[in-house]
Structures are given as structure tokens and as C-alpha cells.
Motif scaffolding. Structure first.
Motif, PDB file in Angstrom:
ATOM      1  N   THR A 213       2.115 -14.044  10.359  1.00  0.00           N
ATOM      2  CA  THR A 213       3.268 -14.869  10.197  1.00  0.00           C
ATOM      3  C   THR A 213       4.695 -14.379  10.737  1.00  0.00           C
ATOM      4  O   THR A 213       5.760 -15.246  10.914  1.00  0.00           O
ATOM      5  CB  THR A 213       3.451 -15.371   8.861  1.00  0.00           C
ATOM      6  N   GLY A 214       4.502 -13.172  11.216  1.00  0.00           N
ATOM      7  CA  GLY A 214       5.886 -12.843  11.901  1.00  0.00           C
ATOM      8  C   GLY A 214       5.825 -11.255  12.042  1.00  0.00           C
ATOM      9  O   GLY A 214       4.700 -10.436  11.882  1.00  0.00           O
ATOM     10  N   TYR A 215       6.949 -10.692  11.833  1.00  0.00           N
ATOM     11  CA  TYR A 215       7.365  -9.106  12.055  1.00  0.00           C
ATOM     12  C   TYR A 215       8.507  -8.849  11.200  1.00  0.00           C
ATOM     13  O   TYR A 215       9.165  -9.442  10.681  1.00  0.00           O
ATOM     14  CB  TYR A 215       7.824  -8.746  13.425  1.00  0.00           C
ATOM     15  N   LEU A 216       8.433  -7.500  10.910  1.00  0.00           N
ATOM     16  CA  LEU A 216       9.592  -6.708  10.315  1.00  0.00           C
ATOM     17  C   LEU A 216      10.152  -5.635  11.310  1.00  0.00           C
ATOM     18  O   LEU A 216       9.209  -4.892  11.830  1.00  0.00           O
ATOM     19  CB  LEU A 216       9.149  -6.169   8.927  1.00  0.00           C
ATOM     20  N   GLU A 217      11.372  -5.821  11.604  1.00  0.00           N
ATOM     21  CA  GLU A 217      11.984  -4.771  12.454  1.00  0.00           C
ATOM     22  C   GLU A 217      12.526  -3.647  11.399  1.00  0.00           C
ATOM     23  O   GLU A 217      13.177  -3.781  10.739  1.00  0.00           O
ATOM     24  CB  GLU A 217      13.284  -5.372  13.121  1.00  0.00           C
ATOM     25  N   LEU A 218      12.275  -2.282  12.238  1.00  0.00           N
ATOM     26  CA  LEU A 218      12.725  -0.951  11.492  1.00  0.00           C
ATOM     27  C   LEU A 218      13.160  -0.032  12.478  1.00  0.00           C
ATOM     28  O   LEU A 218      12.810  -0.230  13.714  1.00  0.00           O
ATOM     29  CB  LEU A 218      11.731  -0.413  10.464  1.00  0.00           C
ATOM     30  N   ALA A 219      13.740   1.099  12.299  1.00  0.00           N
ATOM     31  CA  ALA A 219      14.049   1.979  13.184  1.00  0.00           C
ATOM     32  C   ALA A 219      13.504   3.367  12.633  1.00  0.00           C
ATOM     33  O   ALA A 219      13.591   3.516  11.491  1.00  0.00           O
ATOM     34  CB  ALA A 219      15.559   1.901  13.635  1.00  0.00           C
ATOM     35  N   THR A 220      13.325   4.347  13.666  1.00  0.00           N
ATOM     36  CA  THR A 220      13.070   5.648  13.290  1.00  0.00           C
ATOM     37  C   THR A 220      13.419   6.593  14.588  1.00  0.00           C
ATOM     38  O   THR A 220      13.675   6.187  15.600  1.00  0.00           O
ATOM     39  CB  THR A 220      11.374   5.772  12.880  1.00  0.00           C
ATOM     40  N   THR A 221      13.773   7.785  13.892  1.00  0.00           N
ATOM     41  CA  THR A 221      13.951   8.895  15.068  1.00  0.00           C
ATOM     42  C   THR A 221      12.833   9.575  15.338  1.00  0.00           C
ATOM     43  O   THR A 221      12.932  10.313  16.351  1.00  0.00           O
ATOM     44  CB  THR A 221      15.028   9.797  14.465  1.00  0.00           C
ATOM     45  N   ARG A 222      11.577   9.161  14.666  1.00  0.00           N
ATOM     46  CA  ARG A 222      10.292  10.300  14.851  1.00  0.00           C
ATOM     47  C   ARG A 222       9.263   9.256  14.967  1.00  0.00           C
ATOM     48  O   ARG A 222       8.358   9.268  13.938  1.00  0.00           O
ATOM     49  CB  ARG A 222      10.299  11.120  13.770  1.00  0.00           C
ATOM     50  N   PRO A 223       9.188   8.638  15.998  1.00  0.00           N
ATOM     51  CA  PRO A 223       7.969   7.659  16.323  1.00  0.00           C
ATOM     52  C   PRO A 223       6.746   8.346  15.923  1.00  0.00           C
ATOM     53  O   PRO A 223       5.716   7.706  15.545  1.00  0.00           O
ATOM     54  CB  PRO A 223       8.117   7.319  17.749  1.00  0.00           C
ATOM     55  N   GLU A 224       6.398   9.546  16.436  1.00  0.00           N
ATOM     56  CA  GLU A 224       5.275  10.394  16.183  1.00  0.00           C
ATOM     57  C   GLU A 224       4.563  10.260  14.654  1.00  0.00           C
ATOM     58  O   GLU A 224       3.429  10.387  14.279  1.00  0.00           O
ATOM     59  CB  GLU A 224       5.299  11.743  16.712  1.00  0.00           C
ATOM     60  N   THR A 225       5.647  10.085  13.615  1.00  0.00           N
ATOM     61  CA  THR A 225       5.138  10.398  12.283  1.00  0.00           C
ATOM     62  C   THR A 225       4.676   8.816  12.023  1.00  0.00           C
ATOM     63  O   THR A 225       4.169   8.751  10.613  1.00  0.00           O
ATOM     64  CB  THR A 225       6.167  10.507  11.464  1.00  0.00           C
ATOM     65  N   MET A 226       4.777   7.810  12.542  1.00  0.00           N
ATOM     66  CA  MET A 226       4.444   6.641  12.276  1.00  0.00           C
ATOM     67  C   MET A 226       2.936   6.404  12.068  1.00  0.00           C
ATOM     68  O   MET A 226       2.463   5.534  11.359  1.00  0.00           O
ATOM     69  CB  MET A 226       4.791   5.330  13.296  1.00  0.00           C
ATOM     70  N   LEU A 227       2.149   7.347  12.720  1.00  0.00           N
ATOM     71  CA  LEU A 227       0.659   7.208  12.438  1.00  0.00           C
ATOM     72  C   LEU A 227       0.386   7.717  10.967  1.00  0.00           C
ATOM     73  O   LEU A 227      -0.619   7.375  10.798  1.00  0.00           O
ATOM     74  CB  LEU A 227       0.188   8.304  13.606  1.00  0.00           C
ATOM     75  N   GLY A 228       1.239   8.467  10.489  1.00  0.00           N
ATOM     76  CA  GLY A 228       0.836   8.600   8.944  1.00  0.00           C
ATOM     77  C   GLY A 228       1.591   7.844   7.927  1.00  0.00           C
ATOM     78  O   GLY A 228       1.753   7.951   6.817  1.00  0.00           O
ATOM     79  N   ASP A 229       2.118   6.436   8.386  1.00  0.00           N
ATOM     80  CA  ASP A 229       2.962   5.583   7.489  1.00  0.00           C
ATOM     81  C   ASP A 229       1.537   4.855   6.586  1.00  0.00           C
ATOM     82  O   ASP A 229       0.597   4.620   7.097  1.00  0.00           O
ATOM     83  CB  ASP A 229       3.540   4.512   8.360  1.00  0.00           C
ATOM     84  N   THR A 230       2.281   5.010   5.137  1.00  0.00           N
ATOM     85  CA  THR A 230       1.369   4.295   4.317  1.00  0.00           C
ATOM     86  C   THR A 230       2.048   3.250   3.616  1.00  0.00           C
ATOM     87  O   THR A 230       1.473   2.727   2.631  1.00  0.00           O
ATOM     88  CB  THR A 230       0.799   5.431   3.492  1.00  0.00           C
ATOM     89  N   ALA A 231       3.281   2.719   4.219  1.00  0.00           N
ATOM     90  CA  ALA A 231       3.960   1.800   3.412  1.00  0.00           C
ATOM     91  C   ALA A 231       5.135   1.388   4.350  1.00  0.00           C
ATOM     92  O   ALA A 231       5.509   2.125   4.903  1.00  0.00           O
ATOM     93  CB  ALA A 231       4.370   2.052   1.976  1.00  0.00           C
ATOM     94  N   VAL A 232       5.962   0.211   4.079  1.00  0.00           N
ATOM     95  CA  VAL A 232       7.126  -0.101   4.475  1.00  0.00           C
ATOM     96  C   VAL A 232       7.938  -0.786   3.137  1.00  0.00           C
ATOM     97  O   VAL A 232       7.452  -1.350   2.516  1.00  0.00           O
ATOM     98  CB  VAL A 232       7.132  -1.261   5.631  1.00  0.00           C
TER      99      VAL A 232
END
Length: 881
Positions: A213-232
Motif C-alpha cells: 500500500t505504500g512506502y516509508l522513507e528513511l535515511a542512513t549514513t551506512r547503507p551496507e548495514t540495511m542487510l541486517g535490519d530487523t525492524a523499522v
């Protein structure tokens, strides 16, 4: 050998310094004196890392310590300055691994035991380099007591402390987010991380909702760590996202569904108010993960390459992966924008690589109870005194906000952690020695943080845990610690809480905090800027004493010092002045021996004055040393030696020495020798080499100035009347010299002089000391008196207690003289205004010492008298126009 033969016509530092240190060490002059009646005074040297050469900061640090210990030794204290070196785990291992790599060998090729043997070889080589540098600096440490943080005694202390803290529950093992050095592949404590401003970016991504139904926008200085994201996460009271809490995001690139959670940590005013949560790679996210029971996914290897959980990015370096991820997100239409910026990024203090937050099982010290004890101690009589006082606040703030201390390091060089794990059951055993059936156990491979052993330095070096050790009972707690403000957290704080925990005493009475050495532009010295200065090269050019004088004379507690070769030139010039003045004095003593020095006879005004000034200098320098105000002490010594002794007193004795009165000549020689001897003793803690050389050539008693008595203040020599009289005489001579310079009239040309005085006392002083006035002013005729009539065409110098008139017909115009005197009047009016304002200030009157207030009152009277005299002279000149 005569003085002319033993002392060259110019100060030659390398010749002067040659052989002296070896002689001092050979004669064991640096050892405690063994006098149990004397008060002990002890310092432990901040142990330099056994990784290379000492820098200017080290030179400054040891100079200040040596000044203190030499002074206390001369004052009769039972002094101990204990030397030693630090094994410097990360830095040393990195150096040795680098050396082996050039030979095509890794530590794993050698194995742990053989590798550690290699490091010990390195240690022995570089320890000798450091000792050579200490020798060149002239530091008076007791080498018989030298320690090393990995020696047997200190290793026992380290194990004892670890076991005791473990048994009290203050050391524990657990998984936690830590600072990871990917190059050294070891954990780092917070204070081993140096933050630097670097160019970076905020990468704004869109994360799609799992329901499409859509998107959430967020920002990071370390994109490589997004692969380990487990929540927003969003803030629970952020109305923009309330309806989304509990729903899910489909994590791009790995297509893993992760929850949208609510947490107070989120700042809804920052960015979009949405943050990605990576519990295994961010300390704040780790805490949020614990609160919400989130999975902890480590997506990097220990060398900061991406691991198997990173999918197609596996094997890439983290920064290579960053670029690839941003490119892929852009191709998916999920990159909103890249916002370039400069931000602060943590770097390893040792290897200078970017630190990676990483979840890891490590050993920790539980800091809160230890920090509370250290803070409580600051309210007792056993508190540590910080100089400057403001650093106590720095210490307290750090203790209040301290985190648990990660003490395990993934290295081979260091104190191996005294914990063993059963090979079959996994049971853990912690003890001073391994279990009896050691073959069934495996010791923890990690070593302790270098700072863990350094924190025990003040008491472990004194024989602890044997509290009956002679040195521990005699010299602990130590008297003063000297160190830079950059390691208050690293070292000072840890020594305090460990000492309180294990000895029930603070480790030192005083902590003197000095600043950093900067280049002449105020920049911190660093390899990258190429502005570092090797103190050994400075010594080669100028001598150790000149370097030490610069470091001492520019020293105010807590303040930085700027190095420049211009300052080194000035330091050398000052020592050369002392050398030449000493040489002149010694050549004119006519064989005077130490026992023949007699200053009890009839003395001239100059004799009384210099003895009084000497004792004021002794009193002030001693007081300033006690307050660690070495820069002010240096200024006091400089002005007394250069101005009072060299420029005035020595010159004034020439009048006597060239005369026929043998009794007067003996007194003059005695005073010259006596004052010189005291000057050398006062200077010795700062300039050990040159003072020893001159002292050995001068009349003296004893084997070495190192163990000679430090001068003591004698109020019997204080003669305020002679000081005041001499000040008037010097003021007169300076006034005449200034007029001659302004009028281009050389001293060789005789000029009539009239000294018009305001009172009988001033008339008496000038009349009784006409010989000095004639010698230094060279008048054609000299008239001294009150209300002397002067001709119109004279130049006037306003002095304390009167005025000097010099008829210089044809050389001046009345209008020019009025203009010059008007300028003089303006200056005096400013001085009167300044001192009146000062004396009108209640804070100054109430807080300043009485003698300081009285000195300002005397200045006001003098300035007003001079101003009145100038104005009167101007009016007389105007009448003659």
C-alpha cells in the motif's frame, strides 16, 4: 685545569652533556637516599608504549616529572621515580605483524607461542631505544626498579585483580554491541575510538510496506548495514505513523519481512521520523532490539567484508558493498536522494581504520559501583587534587556517564585472560592458575585490554599484591602523577577506581595535567600533516637543557604549548648567557675556594640588593614549583638571572674588582660566587647538564649538584630599603641611556648631568653611589641636589624621586622636548588611571594578597610623583618659548 681551559668561550651543549648521565647512573644518584627520617616523594612514570621513538609530548611529560623529582631530591626528600614501559597490545602486535608480513610470514604460520617470542624480541630492541632517549633527556629515574606491564610481578597483579573482580560480580562475560577494529580484528573500548570529521552522505531510501500500500522513507549514513535490519521504528506518539505500527516492511534487496515498531528513542523531528533498526551493528539499535526482542543479524565478517547473510554482496568490502547497494536501490526506484555532508566517524586509535559497531561475546567490567566509589572519594580528605582544578570536573563527568568497560581483546600479545573452558562440558573456570586437570581445559584465547594492566601501574609496580613489600609501604600512594589531558579517561580515571578498590587509597595525591605540543601555527602534530618534531633531533642541534628550558618555560597547567625553532634559539641564547656570565665570574674569583666564601662583611648597595633579590627569587620559585606553575617559575628565574645578576650586578662589581680595596674585592667575589651557586641549584631541576658542568668548575662542596641542597629562603637577607634604592639607581641609569639613544649621543661622549631630586633620601642614595652613576652614565660633570636651577636647552628624564637634566645645546629644540615630555605625561596618566581603577575594585582589594595591594599603592604614588614632575617641567619649558 683553569676555567679558561675547561669552559669554552661559547656554550657547546653536546660537549657539556657528554658522559654526565652515565656518571650519575654509575654513582647511583637517582636511587632513593634510604633516609627513613626523610619524607618520601614518589612518582611513577607514565609508561610509554614499547613500539618506537618518543615524541615531543613524551619529552614534555618526562621533563616536568624530572623537574619535580630533582627538586625534591635536593630538598632532602626520600625520592623514588620509577620507570617502565607498556606492552601496548594492539599497537605492538600490529607492528610485529607488519614486519613479519614483509617476510611473507603471518602470525598463524608461527603459532601463538612462537609469535609471542618474536614480539618479546621486538620489545627488547625498542626498550633500549627508549632508554637511550631517556638518557639524552637526562631524566633521573631509578633503573634498578624499572618495570614492564608484562613482567612476572605485574602479571600476577593483573590476574589477582581479574579474579577478585570476577568473584565480586564486577567482571562478566556477555554478548554486547562493541567497537570493532576490522584491521586489528579486536574489540576496542569507547575511549580507544577517535572521532574524525569525514565526507559522507545521508542516503534517503524508500522501504515498501509488505501489503503493497505504500512506502516509508528513511535515511542512513551506512547503507551496507540495511542487510541486517530487523525492524523499522517510529515514535509511539507520531500521528503520521500511528496506523502503521504493528504492520510490516518488505526489506529491499533481501526481501525479508520486518516489523514496524514504536519506540521513544526515535526523534520524530529528525528527518522523516522513521529509523531503520540494525541491532547487531549499532549500539542504540542494539538496546532497542533488546526491548523489542528483535533478531540480531551480523552481516559482516571480522575483517568488515560482507558475509553469507548479505546475499549477493557476500565477500565485498563494506564500502564497496555500500556503493553497490546504493546503485541497486536506485535501479529499483527506491533511492530518493543522496545528501552529502561532513560527519563525525569513529576511527581506531591504533590502526586508524573506521570502527565497525558489532555484536560480540566479550569480557566486561561493571563500571557503576567502581565509578561511584571514585566519585565518593572526591568528597573525602583522600581526594585526588587535580591541577588545574577544572579537570576534576572532567573526571567526575566521565565517571557519571561511564559505560561498562569491554576489556577483552582478540590478540595474542598481552595478558591472556585467566579463564578456562572445559573441552566437553563447556564449564567455565576463572582462577589465578588453570584447573588441576589442565589437559581437559582450554584457556580463553583473548587477552586483556592494555589499559587494564596500566590501571594498576601505581601499586603493582610497588610490589602489590604483597602489601608488606618495602616499596609499597614506603612509596605508595605516590605523590604526583604528570600526564596529558588526552588520557584522563584512558588512564587516570581507571587508576583511581582500581586503586581505591584494591588498596582502599587513591593512587596519588596530585595529578598535574599538561596540554599538547602543537606546531607554531597551533596545529596538532601528526604524521598526516608532516609537522612532527623529533626531540632527539632538537637535542642534537640545541642540547637537552635548551629543550627542557623551552618545555618548562612554556608550561602552564592544562595549557597547550606551541613549538618553534625561534623559541629554541631563545632557549639556547639564555643558556649561553648563563655560560658566559659564569665563565666571567669564575675567571675573576682569583682562586677563591668554597670555604673562603664570606658574605658577612661590609656590603655595597649592589651586594645587599642582589642578595635580597636572590632570596625573593628562591621564595617565589619554590612556591611556584609547589603549585606546578613552572612557566611562571621560569619567568622569575629568567628575569633574575638575565636582568638582575648578569646585566646589573656583575657589571656593578667591576667597579669594586678593579679597585684597590682587597677586603671589598673579597666580599664582591664571595657574593658573586654565592649567588652563582644558588642560581645553579635553582636551575638544576630544569637544566641538569649545564648546571652540573658549571658547578663542577665553581667553588663547591659535594660530589654532584644532583644531590646538593636546594636553596632555601632566608629572610635575614631581605632588604627592602636596598631594593628601593637600587630601583631608583637603575631607573636613573636607564633614563640617561634612553635620552642618549634618542639624542644619538653615544655613551663614550661625556655630557653634563644634573639630578634634581624631590627628597633628602633620594639625594643620599645618588650621592653615596656616585661611582655607579659615573661608570654607567659617563657624565662630564655631575650635580645632585634639590631645587637645582637648569638652563632651558636640556633634555629631561623623569625618574622615581626626581628628574635628570642633560644640557644638549644644539641637539634639541624646546618644542620637540615639550612634545616628547607630553607623550611621557600621557603614558603616566594612563598608568595612574589603570592603577586607580585596580585599587577601586573591591574584588581586587579583598582577594589579592596584602603585599600585592601594597605594591599597587606604591606604584600609584610613584606614577603620580612622576606625572607631577613631568607637568612642572613642561610648564617651565613653555615659559622659555
Amino acid at each position: 685545569m683553569t676555567v679558561e681551559e675547561s669552559m669554552s668561550t661559547k656554550y657547546q651543549p653536546l660537549e657539556v652533556e657528554k658522559g654526565k648521565y652515565q656518571e650519575w647512573v654509575h654513582n647511583k644518584l637517582f636511587r632513593p637516599n634510604g633516609n627513613m627520617e626523610a619524607k618520601p616523594y614518589s612518582i611513577v612514570i607514565p609508561p610509554p608504549n614499547v613500539t618506537g621513538r618518543l615524541h615531543l609530548g613524551h619529552a614534555w611529560d618526562v621533563t616536568l616529572q624530572d623537574m619535580l623529582i630533582r627538586m625534591k631530591r635536593m630538598q632532602g626528600y626520600d625520592t623514588l621515580w620509577l620507570p617502565g614501559m607498556d606492552h601496548a597490545g594492539i599497537a605492538t602486535q600490529a607492528k610485529v605483524e607488519e614486519k613479519l608480513a614483509k617476510e611473507g610470514i603471518s602470525r598463524y604460520d608461527l603459532g601463538r607461542e612462537a609469535f609471542v617470542d618474536k614480539v618479546w624480541e621486538w620489545k627488547e630492541d625498542y626498550a633500549s631505544v627508549i632508554r637511550d632517549q631517556w638518557e639524552k633527556m637526562g631524566i633521573s629515574v631509578d633503573y634498578d626498579r624499572e618495570r614492564f606491564t608484562l613482567d612476572q610481578g605485574l602479571s600476577e597483579s593483573v590476574r589477582k585483580v581479574f579474579v577478585k573482580l570476577y568473584e565480586k560480580g564486577l567482571i562478566y562475560r556477555g554478548a554486547y554491541i562493541i567497537n570493532w577494529d576490522p584491521k586489528a580484528q579486536t574489540a576496542l573500548s569507547d575511549i580507544e575510538v577517535i572521532h574524525k570529521d569525514v565526507n559522507g552522505a545521508f542516503y534517503h531510501f524508500r522501504y515498501p510496506l509488505a501489503d503493497g500500500t505504500g512506502y516509508l522513507e528513511l535515511a542512513t549514513t551506512r547503507p551496507e548495514t540495511m542487510l541486517g535490519d530487523t525492524a523499522v521504528a517510529v515514535h509511539p506518539e507520531d500521528e503520521r505513523y500511528n496506523q502503521l505500527i504493528g504492520k510490516s516492511i518488505m526489506l529491499p534487496l533481501v526481501n525479508r519481512e520486518i516489523p514496524i515498531i514504536a519506540d521513544d528513542y526515535v526523534d520524530r523531528e529528525f528527518g522523516t521520523g522513521v529509523v531503520k533498526i540494525t541491532p547487531a551493528h549499532d549500539p542504540n539499535d542494539f538496546e532497542i532490539g533488546l526491548r523489542h526482542d528483535l533478531q540480531q543479524l551480523v552481516v559482516m565478517n571480522k575483517d568488515a567484508t560482507m558475509n553469507e547473510l548479505a546475499g549477493k554482496y557476500q565477500g565485498m568490502d563494506r564500502f564497496v558493498a555500500r556503493k553497490a547497494i546504493v546503485k541497486d536501490m536506485e535501479e529499483l526506484g527506491l533511492l530518493v536522494k543522496v545528501e552529502e555532508m561532513v560527519h563525525s566517524v569513529g576511527h581506531s586509535e591504533r590502526t586508524d581504520v573506521v570502527v565497525e559497531p558489532r555484536i560480540s561475546t566479550q569480557w566486561f567490567v561493571k563500571m557503576q559501583p567502581l565509578a561511584e566509589s571514585a566519585m565518593a572519594n572526591q568528597t573525602t580528605d583522600d581526594k585526588v587534587n587535580f591541577f588545574p582544578e577544572r579537570f576534576e570536573g572532567t573526571f567526575m563527568r566521565w565517571m557519571e556517564g561511564v559505560h561498562d568497560w569491554v576489556i577483552s581483546r582478540q590478540l595474542w600479545w598481552g595478558h591472556q585472560i585467566p579463564a578456562w573452558y572445559h573441552k566437553e562440558t563447556g564449564e567455565m573456570f576463572v582462577g589465578m592458575e588453570g584447573p588441576a586437570d589442565i589437559e581437559n581445559w582450554e584457556q580463553d584465547p583473548d587477552v586483556l585490554d592494555t589499559w587494564f594492566s596500566s590501571a594498576l601501574w601505581p601499586f603493582s609496580t610497588m610490589g602489590w599484591p604483597d602489601e608488606e613489600s618495602a616499596d609499597f609501604k614506603r612509596y605508595f600512594p605516590t605523590s604526583t602523577l604528570v600526564t596529558g589531558y588526552d588520557i584522563i579517561f584512558f588512564w587516570v580515571s581507571r587508576m583511581i577506581f582500581q586503586s581505591l578498590e584494591f588498596t582502599d587509597q587513591a593512587p596519588f595525591e596530585n595529578v598535574l595535567i599538561h596540554g599538547l605540543i602543537r606546531d607554531e601555527d597551533g596545529r596538532k602534530m601528526s604524521k598526516s600533516l608532516g609537522n612532527g618534531i623529533d626531540p632527539m633531533e632538537v637535542i642534537e642541534q640545541y642540547g637537552a637543557d635548551a629543550l627542557r628550558w623551552f618545555l618548562a618555560n612554556g608550561s602552564a597547567p592544562g595549557q597547550d604549548v606551541r613549538f618553534s625553532y625561534e623559541k629554541m634559539d631563545a632557549s639556547w641564547n639564555f643558556i649561553n648567557k648563563i655560560w658566559n656570565a659564569s665563565r666571567y665570574v669564575l675567571m675573576n674569583l682569583d682562586g677563591l675556594t668554597y670555604n673562603q666564601i664570606d658574605i658577612s662583611g661590609e656590603k655595597t648597595l649592589a651586594d645587599k640588593w642582589i642578595l635580597s633579590k636572590l632570596n625573593r627569587t628562591i621564595e617565589k620559585v619554590t612556591e611556584l614549583f609547589e603549585k606546578f606553575e613552572f612557566g611562571e617559575a621560569g619567568k622569575t628565574l629568567y628575569h633574575f638571572i638575565w636582568d638582575d645578576y648578569c646585566d646589573w650586578y656583575i657589571e656593578m662589581t667591576k667597579e669594586v674588582l678593579q679597585g684597590e680595596d682587597e677586603t671589598a674585592k673579597h666580599t664582591a667575589r664571595s657574593v658573586l660566587a654565592y649567588v652563582l651557586d644558588n642560581i645553579l641549584r635553582l636551575l638544576h631541576p630544569i637544566m641538569p647538564f649545564v648546571t652540573e658542568e658549571i658547578w663542577q668548575n665553581a667553588p663547591h662542596e659535594g660530589t654532584s649538584i644532583v644531590v646538593a641542597d636546594y636553596p632555601t629562603f632566608d629572610k635575614e637577607f631581605i632588604d627592602s630599603e636596598s631594593e628601593s634604592a637600587m630601583d631608583k639607581l637603575i631607573g636613573l641609569i636607564r633614563g640617561v641611556r634612553n635620552i642618549r639613544n634618542e639624542m644619538n649621543t653615544p655613551l663614550s661622549k661625556k655630557v653634563p648631568m644634573q639630578i634634581n631630586v624631590l627628597d633628602e633620601e633620594t639625594e643620599r642614595i645618588f650621592t653615596q653611589n656616585q661611582a655607579y652613576i659615573i661608570r654607567f652614565c659617563n657624565p662630564e660633570s655631575l650635580e645632585i641636589g634639590q631645587n637645582i636651577e637648569t638652563s632651558g636647552e636640556t633634555v629631561t628624564a623623569i625618574i622615581s624621586g626626581g628628574e635628570v637634566h642633560m644640557p644638549l645645546a644644539g641637539l634639541i629644540k624646546l618644542e620637540d622636548e615639550i612634545t616628547r615630555l607630553s607623550g611621557e605625561a600621557a603614558k603616566l596618566e594612563k598608568e595612574v588611571d589603570r592603577v586607580v581603577k585596580k585599587l577601586s575594585n573591591d574584588k581586587f582589594i579583598n582577594k589579592a594578597p596584602q603585599k600585592v595591594v601594597e605594591a599597587e599603592q606604591i606604584k600609584e604614588k610613584d606614577y603620580r610623583e612622576k606625572l607631577a614632575t613631568v607637568k612642572e617641567r613642561i610648564e617651565k619649558l613653555k615659559e622659555q618659548l
